[in-house]
Design an enzyme around this catalytic site. Structure first.
Site, mmCIF file in Angstrom:
data_model
loop_
_atom_site.group_PDB
_atom_site.id
_atom_site.type_symbol
_atom_site.label_atom_id
_atom_site.label_comp_id
_atom_site.label_asym_id
_atom_site.label_seq_id
_atom_site.Cartn_x
_atom_site.Cartn_y
_atom_site.Cartn_z
ATOM 1 N N GLU A 101 0.831 -1.206 0.000
ATOM 2 C CA GLU A 101 0.000 0.000 0.000
ATOM 3 C C GLU A 101 0.864 1.254 0.000
ATOM 4 O OE1 GLU A 101 -4.052 -1.750 2.023
ATOM 5 O OE2 GLU A 101 -2.677 -0.691 3.338
ATOM 6 N N CYS A 114 3.456 8.526 1.079
ATOM 7 C CA CYS A 114 4.021 7.615 2.076
ATOM 8 C C CYS A 114 4.312 6.280 1.372
ATOM 9 C CB CYS A 114 2.980 7.448 3.186
ATOM 10 S SG CYS A 114 3.495 6.383 4.508
ATOM 11 N N CYS A 121 6.504 -6.723 7.547
ATOM 12 C CA CYS A 121 7.660 -6.256 8.337
ATOM 13 C C CYS A 121 8.007 -7.329 9.360
ATOM 14 C CB CYS A 121 7.312 -4.947 9.049
ATOM 15 S SG CYS A 121 8.716 -4.266 9.978
ATOM 16 N N CYS A 125 6.327 -5.063 15.896
ATOM 17 C CA CYS A 125 5.916 -4.117 16.936
ATOM 18 C C CYS A 125 4.468 -4.448 17.311
ATOM 19 C CB CYS A 125 6.035 -2.675 16.445
ATOM 20 S SG CYS A 125 7.737 -2.260 16.040
ATOM 21 N N CYS A 128 1.314 -2.456 15.701
ATOM 22 C CA CYS A 128 1.323 -2.076 14.283
ATOM 23 C C CYS A 128 0.719 -3.169 13.389
ATOM 24 C CB CYS A 128 2.778 -1.795 13.873
ATOM 25 S SG CYS A 128 2.987 -1.518 12.109
ATOM 26 N N CYS A 341 -0.886 6.054 9.617
ATOM 27 C CA CYS A 341 0.311 5.360 10.090
ATOM 28 C C CYS A 341 -0.025 4.079 10.829
ATOM 29 C CB CYS A 341 1.059 6.264 11.071
ATOM 30 S SG CYS A 341 2.381 7.128 10.290
HETATM 31 N N1 SAH Z 1 9.221 0.751 10.159
HETATM 32 C C1 SAH Z 1 9.451 2.132 10.222
HETATM 33 C C2 SAH Z 1 8.603 2.942 9.258
HETATM 34 C C3 SAH Z 1 7.182 2.508 9.065
HETATM 35 S S1 SAH Z 1 6.116 2.731 10.452
HETATM 36 C C4 SAH Z 1 9.264 2.636 11.643
HETATM 37 O O1 SAH Z 1 8.761 1.889 12.475
HETATM 38 O O2 SAH Z 1 9.691 3.753 11.898
HETATM 39 C C5 SAH Z 1 5.921 4.506 10.447
HETATM 40 C C6 SAH Z 1 5.481 5.089 11.789
HETATM 41 O O3 SAH Z 1 4.157 4.646 12.128
HETATM 42 C C7 SAH Z 1 6.359 4.673 12.967
HETATM 43 O O4 SAH Z 1 6.721 5.820 13.723
HETATM 44 C C8 SAH Z 1 5.460 3.776 13.793
HETATM 45 O O5 SAH Z 1 5.805 3.817 15.159
HETATM 46 C C9 SAH Z 1 4.114 4.381 13.520
HETATM 47 N N2 SAH Z 1 2.966 3.511 13.778
HETATM 48 C C10 SAH Z 1 2.885 2.172 13.657
HETATM 49 N N3 SAH Z 1 1.644 1.748 13.978
HETATM 50 C C11 SAH Z 1 0.922 2.855 14.294
HETATM 51 C C12 SAH Z 1 -0.438 3.080 14.663
HETATM 52 N N4 SAH Z 1 -1.300 2.084 14.735
HETATM 53 N N5 SAH Z 1 -0.828 4.349 14.909
HETATM 54 C C13 SAH Z 1 0.036 5.386 14.778
HETATM 55 N N6 SAH Z 1 1.317 5.238 14.390
HETATM 56 C C14 SAH Z 1 1.750 3.979 14.165
HETATM 57 FE FE1 SF4 Z 2 7.673 -2.625 11.258
HETATM 58 FE FE2 SF4 Z 2 5.401 -1.492 12.049
HETATM 59 FE FE3 SF4 Z 2 7.422 -1.747 13.751
HETATM 60 FE FE4 SF4 Z 2 7.620 0.033 11.713
HETATM 61 S S1 SF4 Z 2 6.169 0.094 13.438
HETATM 62 S S2 SF4 Z 2 9.165 -1.451 12.414
HETATM 63 S S3 SF4 Z 2 6.460 -1.098 10.135
HETATM 64 S S4 SF4 Z 2 6.284 -3.444 12.805
#
Ligand code: SAH
Ligand code: SF4
Length: 352
Positions: A101, A114, A121, A125, A128, A341
């Site tokens: 996406e 974006c 990934c 996390c 996420c 995000c």
């Molecule tokens: N993997 C990289 C970039 C992609 S995620 C990273 O983690 O930085 C981009 C941003 O989205 C990151 O700052 C992450 O912490 C945030 N993010 C992930 N899940 C989210 C959610 N459900 N709501 C808001 N931000 C989120």
């Molecule tokens: Fe991967 Fe989501 Fe963690 Fe970014 S926030 S490193 S996309 S699992």
């Protein structure tokens, strides 16, 4: 395997070549290097889809390209546009049937795209949606840049900002991401200013060091998301490998060497990392680095995490006042179409 797919697999994917690689490749075909530059320009700057449209190339070169090369790396499968926020989400199908996406976010004078860097990934996390998919595979540089081509065709305004904050951990796919950023930045590519390209990482310390040593001008954002190691490890398992102190040290090296400011992203989750003690510890951490802090109220995707009330968000922001760093808040853009995000996830549609 069907004959058609094995034939297309044999074609050279020119979009995966950098400008220099294209120049080298045309030389192996008995052409002068400047033909490679022209090709690069046609592919990215002009964004043509057919070799026959490359009117300044010779007939014989076009014939050679048509027989041996391909420009088809990905197609737009579906576009969803948020009626309230104007954000568009593109579901993009890759040649192997996997999906990623890409999000186009017009807000005020800015138009931000974006980009995804991986299918899924590996970093898992807890909060996420992409992390819950696991890692399917890395994207090639061409597949990364193709996303911008799709978004540019769709957008009625020029794109001003590019962020690597879609699916995936950009620094887990370091070489292809840097190669893609270089194409976005190249004069004959997209000529997009390096300071308008941001790479976001969950905090892979060796790659932050590599990025520092290589002296890239792209902006760096680091997802901190917690103010102590115990909570950060629960939210982001990568913290077991490189904890907050390791991360801060790498960030300090980056800002000192590059003289560039860094952004800490802090996703605010109700009752998890949003109390006044967190704000105090976050201040202590961020005060050690030449940075700004971007607070992102959580976009609800996982059942066990909630977005704090506006009142709690404002109290948290209030508690950061007086710190040495600037603070911005990223209010959601596109959460009604699951395009904000951390909401990007395509596991269900995988056709591969
Ligand atoms: N993997 C990289 C970039 C992609 S995620 C990273 O983690 O930085 C981009 C941003 O989205 C990151 O700052 C992450 O912490 C945030 N993010 C992930 N899940 C989210 C959610 N459900 N709501 C808001 N931000 C989120
Ligand atoms: Fe991967 Fe989501 Fe963690 Fe970014 S926030 S490193 S996309 S699992």
């Amino acid at each position: 395997m069907c004959v058609f797919s094995s034939m297309s697999d044999m074609l050279i994917q020119l979009k995966d070549y950098s400008q220099i690689e294209l120049e080298d490749w045309v030389k192996t075909q008995g052409e002068k290097a400047f033909r490679g530059r022209q090709l690069f320009q046609w592919i990215w700057q002009k964004g043509v889809g057919e070799f026959s449209e490359m009117t300044n190339l010779s007939k014989s070169l076009i014939q050679n390209l048509e027989q041996n090369c391909s420009l088809g790396l990905s197609t737009v499968h579906q576009v969803q546009t948020s009626e309230t926020q104007g954000t568009s989400k593109f579901l993009i199908r890759l040649n192997d049937g996997k999906f990623i996406e890409t999000v186009l976010i017009p807000e005020g004078k800015r138009v931000t795209v974006c980009l995804s860097s991986q299918v899924g990934c590996a970093l898992d996390c807890d909060f996420c949606a992409t992390g819950k998919m696991g890692l399917k595979r890395n994207l090639s540089s061409g597949e990364i840049v193709d996303q911008l081509l799709h978004a540019r065709r769709f957008s009625d305004r020029p794109i001003t900002n590019i962020v690597f904050m879609g699916m995936g951990e950009p620094f887990h796919n370091y070489n292809q991401v840097i190669k893609a950023a270089n194409i976005l930045n190249a004069e004959l590519g997209f000529a997009h200013g390096a300071r308008k390209i941001t790479i976001s990482t969950s905090g892979l310390v060796p790659q932050i060091r590599q990025f520092t040593e290589e002296g890239h001008r792209y902006k760096l954002a680091v997802s901190l998301n917690a103010s102590d190691d115990y909570s950060r490890t629960k939210l982001m398992p990568i913290n077991q490998k490189w904890n907050i102190a390791d991360l801060v040290a790498a960030c300090q090296e980056y800002t000192k060497t590059s003289s560039n400011m860094l952004t800490f992203e802090y996703v605010l989750m109700d009752g998890v990392n949003d109390n006044l003690g967190d704000a105090r510890r976050l201040t202590q951490i961020a005060n050690q680095v030449f940075c700004k802090v971007n607070v992102i109220p959580y976009n609800e995707v996982a059942e066990n995490y909630k977005r704090p009330s506006n009142n709690r968000i404002n109290n948290f922001l209030e508690a950061l006042k007086g710190a040495r760093f600037g603070v911005t808040v990223r209010w959601s853009q596109g959460d009604d179409i699951d395009a904000a995000c951390g909401q990007l996830s395509t596991a269900v549609q995988d056709e591969s």
